[in-house]
Design a protein around this motif. Structure first.
Motif, PDB file in Angstrom:
ATOM      1  N   GLU A 174      14.172   7.278 -19.685  1.00 21.63           N
ATOM      2  CA  GLU A 174      13.609   7.458 -21.019  1.00 21.63           C
ATOM      3  C   GLU A 174      13.076   6.131 -21.562  1.00 21.63           C
ATOM      4  N   ASN A 175      13.838   5.050 -21.354  1.00 21.06           N
ATOM      5  CA  ASN A 175      13.372   3.723 -21.778  1.00 21.06           C
ATOM      6  C   ASN A 175      12.063   3.356 -21.080  1.00 21.06           C
ATOM      7  N   TYR A 176      12.006   3.669 -19.785  1.00 17.80           N
ATOM      8  CA  TYR A 176      10.806   3.363 -18.990  1.00 17.80           C
ATOM      9  C   TYR A 176       9.577   4.063 -19.561  1.00 17.80           C
ATOM     10  N   GLU A 208      20.576  -3.491 -20.085  1.00 19.67           N
ATOM     11  CA  GLU A 208      20.147  -2.182 -19.591  1.00 19.67           C
ATOM     12  C   GLU A 208      18.694  -2.275 -19.162  1.00 19.67           C
ATOM     13  N   ARG A 245      15.453  -2.565 -21.826  1.00 16.86           N
ATOM     14  CA  ARG A 245      16.140  -2.693 -23.107  1.00 16.86           C
ATOM     15  C   ARG A 245      15.129  -3.054 -24.199  1.00 16.86           C
ATOM     16  N   ASP A 246      15.123  -2.271 -25.268  1.00 12.60           N
ATOM     17  CA  ASP A 246      14.096  -2.386 -26.317  1.00 12.60           C
ATOM     18  C   ASP A 246      12.736  -2.065 -25.689  1.00 12.60           C
ATOM     19  N   PRO A 247      12.445  -0.796 -25.437  1.00 14.84           N
ATOM     20  CA  PRO A 247      11.238  -0.403 -24.691  1.00 14.84           C
ATOM     21  C   PRO A 247       9.934  -0.937 -25.267  1.00 14.84           C
ATOM     22  N   SER A 292       8.418   2.517 -22.678  1.00 15.97           N
ATOM     23  CA  SER A 292       7.804   1.204 -22.445  1.00 15.97           C
ATOM     24  C   SER A 292       6.363   1.310 -21.969  1.00 15.97           C
ATOM     25  N   GLN A 348      18.987   7.605 -19.143  1.00 18.16           N
ATOM     26  CA  GLN A 348      18.627   6.730 -20.254  1.00 18.16           C
ATOM     27  C   GLN A 348      17.586   5.704 -19.835  1.00 18.16           C
ATOM     28  N   TYR A 349      17.739   5.154 -18.646  1.00 12.96           N
ATOM     29  CA  TYR A 349      16.786   4.157 -18.164  1.00 12.96           C
ATOM     30  C   TYR A 349      15.408   4.763 -17.963  1.00 12.96           C
ATOM     31  N   SER A 409      13.644  -4.403 -14.236  1.00  9.93           N
ATOM     32  CA  SER A 409      12.643  -3.828 -15.145  1.00  9.93           C
ATOM     33  C   SER A 409      11.340  -4.619 -15.058  1.00  9.93           C
TER      34      SER A 409
END
Length: 269
Positions: free
Chosen positions: A157-159, A73, A76-78, A162, A154-155, A113
């Motif tokens: 939010e991960n961004y 994803e 992944r693991d921000p 990070s 979701q991506y 990413s």
């Protein structure tokens, strides 16, 4: 349920007929995945499964994809990506050119990413991202730079977690139910098949990322792959592993210094 002797026959067939060597993958995990394929595809017997593998080159694509576990994803693991932003990219900025290898890249979300991180650090123009995988089908998907639009919340939010501060939607265009990443990102990527089990080093890199791949290998193959990465890294370059992977207890441990817990290692010797 498939027996150990039957699994050995399948692994021999895969290697002799197609060149895929799974003999040093973690056996318990591999056996679960083979049984899952057998169940999903409703083979009435082991003989039918083996015949299909030996004689249907199209079916092999599906079979290998099931065995190689393509889970990934964006960001992944921000907090891992936050560490790349703060601890790694600033040290790479001084280099005239930056080479990064994503080994086992799957469908490419983590490669895009990284490209976004590089762009935000002002480094994308002088970087080249090599993205490799054993499976040509997932690479074909990765090259397109297209993901389901439903995943972008979701991506995004991960961004943000990070350390990203831009509007994440600026990096893609929405097309019906899909999102396509900007060509500017993909232009700095080279996608190619590469087998970590049997292929050799092909360049010297400033950063290698191989996250959540080694956990599917036995100890001997883990050591071989880590040695391949070591051969491919210059002095003071970085190796990034998955949360459950480590250089500790390997023959290479003394050559590296851990950063960010044990997820990122810097080559010091």
């Amino acid at each position: 349920m498939i027996e150990d002797e039957q699994m050995d026959l399948l692994l021999t067939d895969l290697f002799e007929r197609y060149g895929y060597d799974f003999t040093h993958y973690a056996r318990a995990s591999l056996k679960r995945r083979i049984n899952r394929v057998w169940s999903l595809d409703k083979f009435p017997s082991f003989a039918e499964l083996r015949y299909r593998i030996r004689n249907d080159s199209e079916y092999i694509k599906r079979f290998v994809e099931e065995l190689t576990v393509n889970v990934t994803e964006m960001f992944r693991d921000p907090f891992f990506y936050r560490a790349l932003r703060t601890d790694v990219l600033p040290t790479l900025a001084a280099k005239p050119f930056i080479r990064i290898w994503h080994a086992g890249c799957s469908t490419g979300e983590e490669v895009f990413s990284m490209a976004i991180l590089l762009k935000e650090a002002g480094l994308l123009h002088k970087s080249l991202l090599y993205a490799t995988d054993i499976n040509p089908d997932v690479l074909a998907s990765a090259r397109k730079g297209i993901v389901a639009l439903s995943q972008m919340k979701q991506y995004s939010e991960n961004y943000v977690l990070s350390g990203g501060v831009a509007d994440f939607s600026m990096y893609y265009t929405a097309q019906y139910s899909y999102a396509k990443f900007l060509d500017e990102l993909a232009e700095r990527m080279v996608f190619s098949t590469h087998n970590l089990v049997s292929d050799r080093s092909f360049n010297e890199f400033d950063l290698i990322l191989c996250r959540n791949v080694l956990i599917y290998f036995d100890k001997a193959l883990q050591q071989r792959v880590l040695s391949l990465f070591d051969e491919s890294l210059g002095l003071l370059s970085y190796l990034a592993l998955g949360a459950k992977e480590t250089l500790r207890f390997s023959t290479l441990e003394t050559k590296y210094r851990p950063l960010n817990g044990e997820k990122i290692w810097r080559k010091i010797v």
